[in-house]
Motif scaffolding. Structure first.
Motif, PDB file in Angstrom:
ATOM      1  N   GLY B 116      -2.461   8.645   5.792  1.00 25.53           N
ATOM      2  CA  GLY B 116      -2.971   7.865   4.674  1.00 25.53           C
ATOM      3  C   GLY B 116      -4.393   7.348   4.819  1.00 25.53           C
ATOM      4  N   SER B 118      -7.346   8.832   4.651  1.00 21.35           N
ATOM      5  CA  SER B 118      -8.387   9.274   3.726  1.00 21.35           C
ATOM      6  C   SER B 118      -8.218   8.651   2.343  1.00 21.35           C
ATOM      7  CB  SER B 118      -8.388  10.794   3.623  1.00 21.35           C
ATOM      8  OG  SER B 118      -7.134  11.236   3.160  1.00 21.35           O
ATOM      9  N   SER B 119      -6.981   8.532   1.888  1.00 23.73           N
ATOM     10  CA  SER B 119      -6.809   7.928   0.564  1.00 23.73           C
ATOM     11  C   SER B 119      -7.154   6.441   0.617  1.00 23.73           C
ATOM     12  CB  SER B 119      -5.398   8.153   0.038  1.00 23.73           C
ATOM     13  OG  SER B 119      -4.442   8.007   1.040  1.00 23.73           O
ATOM     14  N   SER B 122     -10.855   6.302   0.318  1.00 19.45           N
ATOM     15  CA  SER B 122     -11.278   6.518  -1.065  1.00 19.45           C
ATOM     16  C   SER B 122     -11.140   5.240  -1.878  1.00 19.45           C
ATOM     17  CB  SER B 122     -10.436   7.621  -1.713  1.00 19.45           C
ATOM     18  OG  SER B 122     -10.477   8.776  -0.929  1.00 19.45           O
ATOM     19  N   ALA B 180       0.117   7.182   0.840  1.00 20.12           N
ATOM     20  CA  ALA B 180      -0.993   7.945   0.285  1.00 20.12           C
ATOM     21  C   ALA B 180      -0.848   8.068  -1.234  1.00 20.12           C
ATOM     22  CB  ALA B 180      -1.070   9.319   0.932  1.00 20.12           C
ATOM     23  N   TYR B 181       0.397   8.288  -1.678  1.00 21.77           N
ATOM     24  CA  TYR B 181       0.630   8.334  -3.136  1.00 21.77           C
ATOM     25  C   TYR B 181       0.271   7.000  -3.770  1.00 21.77           C
ATOM     26  CZ  TYR B 181       2.856  12.890  -3.331  1.00 21.77           C
ATOM     27  OH  TYR B 181       3.087  14.239  -3.300  1.00 21.77           O
ATOM     28  N   PHE B 183      -1.913   4.770  -2.688  1.00 27.04           N
ATOM     29  CA  PHE B 183      -3.369   4.606  -2.722  1.00 27.04           C
ATOM     30  C   PHE B 183      -3.989   5.437  -3.841  1.00 27.04           C
ATOM     31  CE2 PHE B 183      -2.858   3.775   1.995  1.00 27.04           C
ATOM     32  CZ  PHE B 183      -2.967   2.404   1.829  1.00 27.04           C
ATOM     33  N   GLN B 184      -3.463   6.652  -4.020  1.00 26.17           N
ATOM     34  CA  GLN B 184      -4.017   7.499  -5.076  1.00 26.17           C
ATOM     35  C   GLN B 184      -3.796   6.861  -6.443  1.00 26.17           C
ATOM     36  OE1 GLN B 184      -2.322  11.359  -4.197  1.00 26.17           O
ATOM     37  NE2 GLN B 184      -3.632  11.433  -2.384  1.00 26.17           N
ATOM     38  N   MET B 187      -6.302   4.185  -6.855  1.00 28.87           N
ATOM     39  CA  MET B 187      -7.609   4.796  -7.101  1.00 28.87           C
ATOM     40  C   MET B 187      -7.721   5.250  -8.550  1.00 28.87           C
ATOM     41  SD  MET B 187      -9.167   7.480  -4.493  1.00 28.87           S
ATOM     42  CE  MET B 187      -8.210   8.864  -5.045  1.00 28.87           C
ATOM     43  N   VAL B 203     -15.023   9.242  -5.989  1.00 31.08           N
ATOM     44  CA  VAL B 203     -13.694   9.768  -5.671  1.00 31.08           C
ATOM     45  C   VAL B 203     -13.802  11.219  -5.235  1.00 31.08           C
ATOM     46  CG1 VAL B 203     -11.485  10.442  -6.657  1.00 31.08           C
ATOM     47  CG2 VAL B 203     -12.446   8.208  -7.174  1.00 31.08           C
ATOM     48  N   THR B 207     -12.705  12.647  -1.598  1.00 33.82           N
ATOM     49  CA  THR B 207     -11.509  13.480  -1.450  1.00 33.82           C
ATOM     50  C   THR B 207     -11.866  14.896  -0.996  1.00 33.82           C
ATOM     51  OG1 THR B 207     -11.625  13.819  -3.818  1.00 33.82           O
ATOM     52  CG2 THR B 207      -9.948  12.304  -3.023  1.00 33.82           C
TER      53      THR B 207
END
Lengths: 271, 360
Positions: B116, B118-119, B122, B180-181, B183-184, B187, B203, B207
């Motif tokens: 997680g 990288s997200s 972001s 990660a989901y 965070f996305q 975002m 973004v 990504t």
């Protein structure tokens, strides 16, 4: 042919081991003595706590109460690495995530003896070669462990445990996956080594052949312990395993051997 | 008699193995230096390797340059050199972190971003763009925001997956993927609420990843974090080997699996956070370089942790060169190039060598 030479065998004592996980008592006050240099077998039905007992000794599990003593010293008080220099284990884990060569896996037995990236000494390399020869895996030395059969891998892992030069060797069903010849060879190796051995076995006949003493577990407790001819009686097998067996002495060695009949009603004089 | 023969054989093999590793390292370092020199010279304005070397020499020793050469010098020293060096750092770092994370979660599919990080980065970067956080840091606000986001994500994954048994591999992966989901989603909300296209741009950058933001200002920090992390991980080579044999066996070999996993988590999170903050989430490298190196030299971490960073660095230098020159003056996203070049090479090698991973 003797493999372990560096360390004197140690006496192992399980002292009122109790392991509770989520309210279940996996071990309910298990006490067992293993004299230095002896081969002691642990037998018992599934879920009787055999592996749990071993796990407490090789520190994969911390007992809720009770202690494991090595020559009277509390093993749990030692740093992990120090404990691993004295106690080696062949666990039921038979796999590897990565395709190491056989030689690399065997060399990992030296891990508790080495700091950081310290290389193996010449003596340690020779130790690895000798352990591979003892377990008949020298011809596989450069093969990847993931290309081996289950039995070959089991022997590689046993060689790894011997390379650890332990004072106490623990084995959890070491004959799993092994063909008949290698079962006999591994067990006679256990008889030959001066190391103290505590071994979990399912095959009572093999246990009778290899063990000085046998401890019988049921429900996380020791039911009885003693020499095979005293412990392995038809009565005990019926009480603990729920199986009717006929016990006869081995014609050559005199060790008790159990004969089973598949149908529960067949044996004459059924109790 | 036979023992003496066997002993001699053992010794010869020992020497041969050590010699082979030294040779591989020397060869790869040479290839890397050459690649760096070439990559610095190549681009829209091509500079011959000799001139590149002369400019670099001048910059390093404080020598003088002819007035005609000033523009060329500027391009070489201010633009391309930090960029190529960042490629080296990030290529090496992602490869090493990939090796460590695959050992940490015992999963061949793991890469540096599976937990997680990288997200999280972001979200951090986009928050800076949209909400104007860390405005006092000026141009570094974005980088700082991404780094904070990465670390916050790591901490959250750590806390959420921690249990009585320590960090277990499967819990880590599941938590990482689940968060990660999350965070996305955050975002997406931020981008949706943002008044202009700036957030969308941020973004995209974070990504897909890219080295366009390289500068002398940020390079030393990332390089230091990656170098220290690599040194620490290399010292853990043997415990990493042991971990691959399973937790039970590791315990019997005196390895405190919970402690090792905790350390691995912290070290890899810091390294990934530092890299993502300056280059975004460059995919593929951290997933595949570890496998590539294992196919070539075997699984032992003592070897893999030495060779993977070199191979990764060389690969990244060339991938970035392709990304910035192929469609010049436009730049291809680096993650696109790493995948397009790397996937076929990897597949070919994997099929040829009968590579095995985690079969029981």
């Amino acid at each position: 042919m003797s493999t372990s030479n560096a360390k004197a065998p140690a006496a192992l004592r399980l002292d009122r081991l109790r392991v509770e996980i989520d309210g279940h008592a996996l071990l309910a006050g298990l006490s067992l003595d293993v004299a230095a240099g002896q081969v002691v077998g642990l037998v018992g039905p599934n879920g009787s706590g055999k592996s749990t007992a071993l796990r407490c000794v090789y520190r994969a599990l911390r007992p809720t109460t009770g202690t494991v003593r090595l020559d009277e010293r509390d093993l749990g008080a030692l740093p992990r690495r120090d404990a691993a220099r004295r106690v080696a284990a062949l666990t039921q884990e038979n796999g590897s995530e990565l395709d190491f060569t056989v030689r690399e896996v065997v060399a990992l037995g030296r891990a508790p003896h080495l700091r950081g990236n310290q290389a193996l000494s010449r003596r340690e390399r020779e130790l690895c070669e000798r352990a591979m020869a003892d377990l008949d895996v020298t011809h596989l030395a450069d093969r990847g462990v993931l290309t081996l059969s289950g039995g070959e891998r089991q022997r590689v892992l046993a060689a790894r445990a011997l390379t650890q030069e332990p004072a106490v060797l623990l084995l959890d069903e070491p004959t799993n996956h092994l063909d008949l010849r290698h079962q006999i060879e591994l067990l006679s190796l256990l008889r030959r080594t001066p190391t103290t051995v505590l071994v979990v076995l399912h095959d009572l006949n093999l246990a009778a052949a290899v063990c000085d003493r046998i401890g019988v577990l049921a429900g996380g407790r020791l039911v009885t312990a003693g020499p095979p001819e005293r412990v392995l009686t038809a009565e005990l097998v019926r009480d603990v395993f729920g199986v009717t067996a006929t016990v006869v002495p081995h014609p050559l060695t005199g060790a008790p051997q159990l004969l089973y009949a598949l149908s529960p009603s067949t044996p004459p004089g059924d109790a | 008699m036979s023992t003496t023969v066997a002993r001699g054989r053992t010794r010869r093999r020992e020497r041969r193995e050590r010699g082979a590793l030294v040779l591989q390292v020397v060869a790869l370092v040479a290839v890397l230096l050459l690649s760096v020199l070439l990559a610095i010279g190549l681009g829209p304005a091509t500079v011959a390797p000799v001139d590149t070397a002369r400019h670099l020499w001048a910059a390093l020793t404080g020598g003088t340059i002819a007035a005609d050469d000033v523009t060329e010098y500027q391009i070489i020293w201010q633009v391309r050199t930090p960029r190529v060096l960042l490629a080296v750092v990030v290529g090496a770092g992602l490869s090493v972190v990939g090796v460590a994370v695959q050992a940490l979660v015992r999963n061949a599919l793991a890469d540096p971003f599976v937990l997680g990080v990288s997200s999280g980065a972001s979200v951090g970067a986009v928050s800076v763009t949209v909400l104007g956080a860390f405005a006092s840091l000026g141009v570094h606000a974005l980088t700082f925001g991404a780094f904070v986001g990465a670390l916050a994500a790591s901490a959250l994954v750590y806390l959420a997956s921690f249990s009585r048994a320590g960090l277990t591999p499967l819990r880590l992966v599941l938590t990482g993927v689940a968060l990660a989901y999350g965070f996305q989603a955050v975002m997406s909300v931020l981008v949706y609420l943002a008044p202009d296209g700036e957030a969308t741009h941020a973004v995209l950058f974070w990504t897909l990843g890219g080295l366009g933001a390289a500068s002398w200002g940020s390079l030393p920090v990332v390089a230091a974090v990656v170098a220290v992390g690599m040194a620490v991980l290399h010292r853990c080579a043997r415990p990493l080997d042991v971990l691959a044999l399973g937790d039970e066996t590791a315990a019997s070999l005196g390895v405190d699996t919970a402690a090792v996993r905790g350390w691995l988590f912290v070290v890899t999170s810091l390294m990934t956070g530092a890299m993502v903050a300056v280059s975004g989430a460059i995919g593929f490298v951290g997933l595949v370089m570890p496998h590539l190196v294992r196919i070539l030299v075997g699984a032992s971490h003592a070897r893999v942790l030495v060779l993977a960073p070199l191979v990764g660095a060389v690969f990244m230098v060339w991938a970035d060169l392709v990304a910035r020159t192929l469609a010049a003056p436009r730049e291809l996203p680096l993650g696109v190039v790493t995948a397009l070049v790397g996937v076929p090479v990897f597949l070919a090698l994997m099929r040829r060598r009968g590579y095995l991973f985690g079969v029981r």
